[in-house]
Design a protein around this motif. Structure first.
Motif, PDB file in Angstrom:
ATOM      1  N   ARG A 236      -1.130   8.390   0.910  1.00  0.00           N
ATOM      2  CA  ARG A 236       0.294   8.072   0.410  1.00  0.00           C
ATOM      3  C   ARG A 236       0.945   7.400   1.160  1.00  0.00           C
ATOM      4  NH1 ARG A 236       3.868   8.234  -3.510  1.00  0.00           N
ATOM      5  NH2 ARG A 236       6.006   8.903  -2.638  1.00  0.00           N
ATOM      6  N   SER A 239       0.351   3.601   0.544  1.00  0.00           N
ATOM      7  CA  SER A 239       0.886   3.190  -0.724  1.00  0.00           C
ATOM      8  C   SER A 239       2.324   2.965  -0.698  1.00  0.00           C
ATOM      9  CB  SER A 239       0.481   3.991  -1.779  1.00  0.00           C
ATOM     10  OG  SER A 239       1.181   5.234  -1.685  1.00  0.00           O
ATOM     11  N   GLN A 242       2.509  -0.585   1.238  1.00  0.00           N
ATOM     12  CA  GLN A 242       2.167  -1.419   0.434  1.00  0.00           C
ATOM     13  C   GLN A 242       3.439  -1.786  -0.525  1.00  0.00           C
ATOM     14  OE1 GLN A 242      -1.545   0.291  -0.948  1.00  0.00           O
ATOM     15  NE2 GLN A 242      -2.511  -1.597  -0.014  1.00  0.00           N
ATOM     16  N   ALA A 251      -0.525  -0.906  -3.936  1.00  0.00           N
ATOM     17  CA  ALA A 251       0.216   0.503  -4.082  1.00  0.00           C
ATOM     18  C   ALA A 251      -0.257   1.322  -4.812  1.00  0.00           C
ATOM     19  CB  ALA A 251       1.613   0.179  -3.917  1.00  0.00           C
ATOM     20  N   THR A 254      -3.703   2.429  -4.290  1.00  0.00           N
ATOM     21  CA  THR A 254      -3.964   3.621  -3.357  1.00  0.00           C
ATOM     22  C   THR A 254      -3.395   4.975  -3.698  1.00  0.00           C
ATOM     23  OG1 THR A 254      -3.581   1.612  -1.703  1.00  0.00           O
ATOM     24  CG2 THR A 254      -3.325   3.701  -0.725  1.00  0.00           C
ATOM     25  N   ALA A 255      -2.372   4.770  -4.347  1.00  0.00           N
ATOM     26  CA  ALA A 255      -1.561   5.940  -4.947  1.00  0.00           C
ATOM     27  C   ALA A 255      -2.589   6.705  -5.998  1.00  0.00           C
ATOM     28  CB  ALA A 255      -0.326   5.622  -5.702  1.00  0.00           C
ATOM     29  N   ASN A 274       2.863  11.278  -5.972  1.00  0.00           N
ATOM     30  CA  ASN A 274       2.039  10.330  -6.480  1.00  0.00           C
ATOM     31  C   ASN A 274       1.983   9.698  -7.950  1.00  0.00           C
ATOM     32  OD1 ASN A 274       0.401   9.046  -4.110  1.00  0.00           O
ATOM     33  ND2 ASN A 274      -0.219  11.270  -4.189  1.00  0.00           N
TER      34      ASN A 274
END
Length: 284
Positions: A236, A239, A242, A251, A254-255, A274
């Motif tokens: 988290r 993200s 990013q 982002a 990754t999220a 998220n």
């Protein structure tokens, strides 16, 4: 006039009832804090004085359990596990009881510390450690009971109880080498994943060097032990960094990883955060 006298008497009664008389305690309380090596030791006790009385054998009868002080329990606390007479005493707080005799003393560490003096019913199961020491004769007389950690080294100290012309001394070994070695190894191994995560989060929140924050976050993720899931809050945080750097595509990716990890962990808050972020970043 009668009314005035009555009122005055009531006021005097109230004043006397609310006043607090201050007098010194017969056995004043004391607190001793001593670091032995890297281990903190704390002793709390009340200190009776001899006041011309014979102490051992009379005021403190030989062969009987003694609270080792006055009033509430004398207590001793160890920050770490220690060794006494070859036995391990776990970190924690203990009531300190003794059984003085003419030629030896039993020293007892008792797990129940909420007694006024001796327990109403002694429970041998609550004896964490018992050991025996020889008393020493002092040339000078100690008027007031004194308990302290003395004769210190990096690896041990001596718990000493002195009163009248008698002192007992108990060697207490502390795990200095173990603690120091662990600390040295941790520092030389570099920052932990938690350290890197904390640094990255601080840089992100403070609008500092985001490239550095991202590097630290990646290093924190890389430190995840093999076979373990990367913490969802690590992902988290990455993200968020990013996204703040303008990498919305990275982002979102990754999220999504953080979302999967937070769903697996049943953390509803992170699941929602998220999902909201993925929706927000997808619009731009």
């Amino acid at each position: 006039m009668k009314k005035i006298l009555i009122t005055g008497a009531l006021l005097l009664t109230f004043a006397m009832g609310s006043a607090q008389v201050k007098t010194p305690q017969a056995s004043p309380s004391a607190s001793v804090e001593q670091t032995v090596g890297l281990t903190d030791v704390k002793i709390e006790y009340s200190r009776p004085s001899a006041r011309g009385r014979a102490v051992y054998g009379e005021l403190v009868p030989f062969g009987r359990l003694w609270r080792t002080g006055a009033n509430a329990n004398t207590t001793i606390s160890f920050q770490d596990d220690v060794m006494i007479d070859g036995k391990t005493l776990a970190a924690g707080k203990y009531a300190l009881y003794t059984q003085p005799k003419a030629d030896s003393w039993d020293i007892i560490f008792y797990t129940d510390t909420n007694n006024w003096g001796l327990p109403q019913q002694w429970d041998e199961k609550k004896v964490a450690l018992r050991t025996t020491v020889k008393p020493e004769f002092l040339n000078n007389s100690i008027e007031t009971l004194t308990i302290a950690m003395n004769d210190l080294s990096n690896n041990y100290g001596h718990l000493q109880i002195a009163w009248e012309k008698t002192m007992v001394s108990l060697k207490v070994e502390v795990p200095t080498e173990k603690i120091a070695t662990k600390s040295i190894e941790a520092v030389l191994a570099g920052p932990s994943a938690s350290d890197l995560f904390g640094a990255a989060r601080y840089y992100y929140q403070s609008d500092m060097d985001l490239k550095k924050a991202l590097t630290w976050m990646n290093q924190a993720i890389e430190k995840t032990p093999e076979g373990k899931d990367v913490p969802f809050y690590f992902l988290r945080q990455k993200s968020l960094i990013q996204a703040k750097m303008g990498d919305k595509k990275g982002a979102i990716e990754t999220a999504k990883q953080s979302l999967a990890a937070s769903e697996k962990a049943n953390n509803a808050d992170y699941v929602k955060m998220n999902k909201d972020s993925i929706q927000e970043w997808s619009k731009k």
